[in-house]
Design a protein around this motif. Structure first.
Motif, short mmCIF file in Angstrom:
data_model
loop_
_atom_site.label_atom_id
_atom_site.label_comp_id
_atom_site.label_asym_id
_atom_site.label_seq_id
_atom_site.Cartn_x
_atom_site.Cartn_y
_atom_site.Cartn_z
N LEU A 36 -5.89 -9.14 -4.91
CA LEU A 36 -4.88 -8.95 -3.85
C LEU A 36 -5.07 -7.62 -3.10
O LEU A 36 -4.34 -7.34 -2.16
CB LEU A 36 -3.47 -8.99 -4.45
CG LEU A 36 -3.09 -10.25 -5.23
CD1 LEU A 36 -1.69 -10.11 -5.79
CD2 LEU A 36 -3.20 -11.49 -4.35
N ILE A 37 -6.04 -6.83 -3.53
CA ILE A 37 -6.22 -5.51 -2.93
C ILE A 37 -6.72 -5.62 -1.50
O ILE A 37 -7.62 -6.40 -1.20
CB ILE A 37 -7.19 -4.66 -3.79
CG1 ILE A 37 -6.57 -4.38 -5.16
CG2 ILE A 37 -7.54 -3.35 -3.09
CD1 ILE A 37 -7.55 -3.92 -6.20
N LYS A 38 -6.07 -4.85 -0.62
CA LYS A 38 -6.54 -4.76 0.76
C LYS A 38 -6.84 -3.29 1.03
O LYS A 38 -6.21 -2.40 0.46
CB LYS A 38 -5.45 -5.24 1.73
CG LYS A 38 -5.10 -6.71 1.54
CD LYS A 38 -3.88 -7.10 2.37
CE LYS A 38 -3.45 -8.52 2.04
NZ LYS A 38 -2.02 -8.72 2.23
N GLU A 39 -7.77 -3.04 1.92
CA GLU A 39 -8.17 -1.67 2.20
C GLU A 39 -7.00 -0.85 2.75
O GLU A 39 -6.27 -1.30 3.63
CB GLU A 39 -9.32 -1.66 3.21
CG GLU A 39 -10.23 -0.46 2.99
CD GLU A 39 -11.43 -0.48 3.92
OE1 GLU A 39 -11.95 0.59 4.22
OE2 GLU A 39 -11.83 -1.59 4.34
N ASN A 40 -6.82 0.35 2.22
CA ASN A 40 -5.76 1.27 2.65
C ASN A 40 -4.37 0.62 2.65
O ASN A 40 -3.53 0.93 3.49
CB ASN A 40 -6.05 1.82 4.06
CG ASN A 40 -7.37 2.57 4.09
OD1 ASN A 40 -7.70 3.27 3.13
ND2 ASN A 40 -8.12 2.41 5.16
N ASN A 41 -4.15 -0.33 1.74
CA ASN A 41 -2.85 -0.97 1.67
C ASN A 41 -2.58 -1.34 0.21
O ASN A 41 -2.81 -2.46 -0.23
CB ASN A 41 -2.83 -2.21 2.57
CG ASN A 41 -1.42 -2.66 2.89
OD1 ASN A 41 -0.44 -2.09 2.41
ND2 ASN A 41 -1.30 -3.70 3.69
N LYS A 42 -2.09 -0.33 -0.53
CA LYS A 42 -1.91 -0.52 -1.97
C LYS A 42 -0.82 -1.55 -2.27
O LYS A 42 0.08 -1.78 -1.46
CB LYS A 42 -1.54 0.81 -2.62
CG LYS A 42 -2.72 1.78 -2.69
CD LYS A 42 -2.33 2.99 -3.53
CE LYS A 42 -3.56 3.83 -3.84
NZ LYS A 42 -3.21 4.93 -4.75
#
Length: 270
Positions: free
Chosen positions: A101-107
């Motif tokens: 579920l990890i998105k870049e720069n969006n913890k």
């Protein structure tokens, strides 16, 4: 009626530890504590009948939920307001790989009313993803929140405390009475905010050793530090680490547990 209660056409299942929130005042307090904003990477564990899912859905355009109960996942899939906003993962959060579920720069911002029977192992599972988590808001048994937030020397202080405070800043935010749920549980609940540290305050070189010193210390609470750890550290080594061997393990600070673990890691090939 049987011990399972029918609520809004859904039977609360004991095996899933289901208790459904239905107090609007409490629900409002929880959603305010979470403060969900559009564009954030929000993940709800165990949305149940949507008591928190629905108000969160009014505030954001899309988010993810993880639900083990097939009927409830189906209900959410067909929900008139939420259906289009949700990404639903059907399955067990304890086995779920949150890295997907990890998105870049969006913890990740994780929240949920956690079933009492799995809350502790589930938190341990989530701590392993701490570097990718902005914060976590959980409804838990009040006694578990007390353990998470405890300080050295108190009865509630234990392995869960040390491991949670190793990874996160712990902040109790709201107390919740049994009357806020259907069926009402026999215990008080509370909401806690866990905020993983950007930089761990006391980094451990090997978590296996930290886990071991916690287990050995808290499994024999009445023993002195000297007796608990005699197979691992002698008085001289403890003194070198600034640890008083005549105290009990529950008097050790997180920093002291970590320094013992790091010493053991450096001096043992275990």
């Amino acid at each position: 009626m049987s011990s399972d209660q029918v609520h809004l056409g859904h039977r609360a299942r004991k095996r899933f530890g289901q208790n459904f929130l239905n107090d609007p005042y409490i629900i409002d307090g929880i959603v305010s504590a979470i403060n969900p904003l559009p564009g954030q990477n929000l993940v709800e564990i165990g949305p149940g009948l949507g008591a928190i899912t629905e108000p969160v859905g009014k505030l954001v355009d899309k988010f993810t939920v993880i639900e083990l109960d097939r009927d409830l996942a189906e209900r959410l899939r067909n929900h008139p307001d939420l259906g289009s906003k949700l990404t639903i993962h059907e399955g067990d959060a304890m086995r779920f790989d949150f890295t997907q579920l990890i998105k870049e720069n969006n913890k990740l911002r994780i929240f949920g009313n956690l079933p009492y029977n799995i809350s502790t192992p589930l938190m341990f599972h989530l701590f392993s993803f701490h570097a990718n988590v902005q914060d976590m808001h959980f409804m838990l048994q009040k006694e578990v929140v007390n353990r998470l937030a405890a300080g050295p020397g108190s009865k509630a202080y234990g392995r869960l405390t040390v491991m949670a405070q190793y990874f996160c800043k712990v902040m109790p935010v709201l107390e919740v009475p049994p009357t806020a749920f259907k069926p009402a549980p026999k215990v008080d609940s509370a909401v806690v905010r866990l905020t993983p540290y950007e930089t761990l305050p006391y980094p451990c070189t090997n978590l296996k050793w930290l886990d071991r010193v916690c287990r050995e210390g808290f499994n024999q609470r009445r023993k002195t530090i000297r007796n608990c750890y005699k197979a691992l550290l002698n008085d001289e080594q403890l003194a070198e680490l600034g640890v008083n061997p005549t105290m009990r393990p529950e008097n050790l600070t997180l920093e002291q547990f970590v320094s013992m673990a790091n010493w053991l890691d450096a001096n043992h090939s275990n």
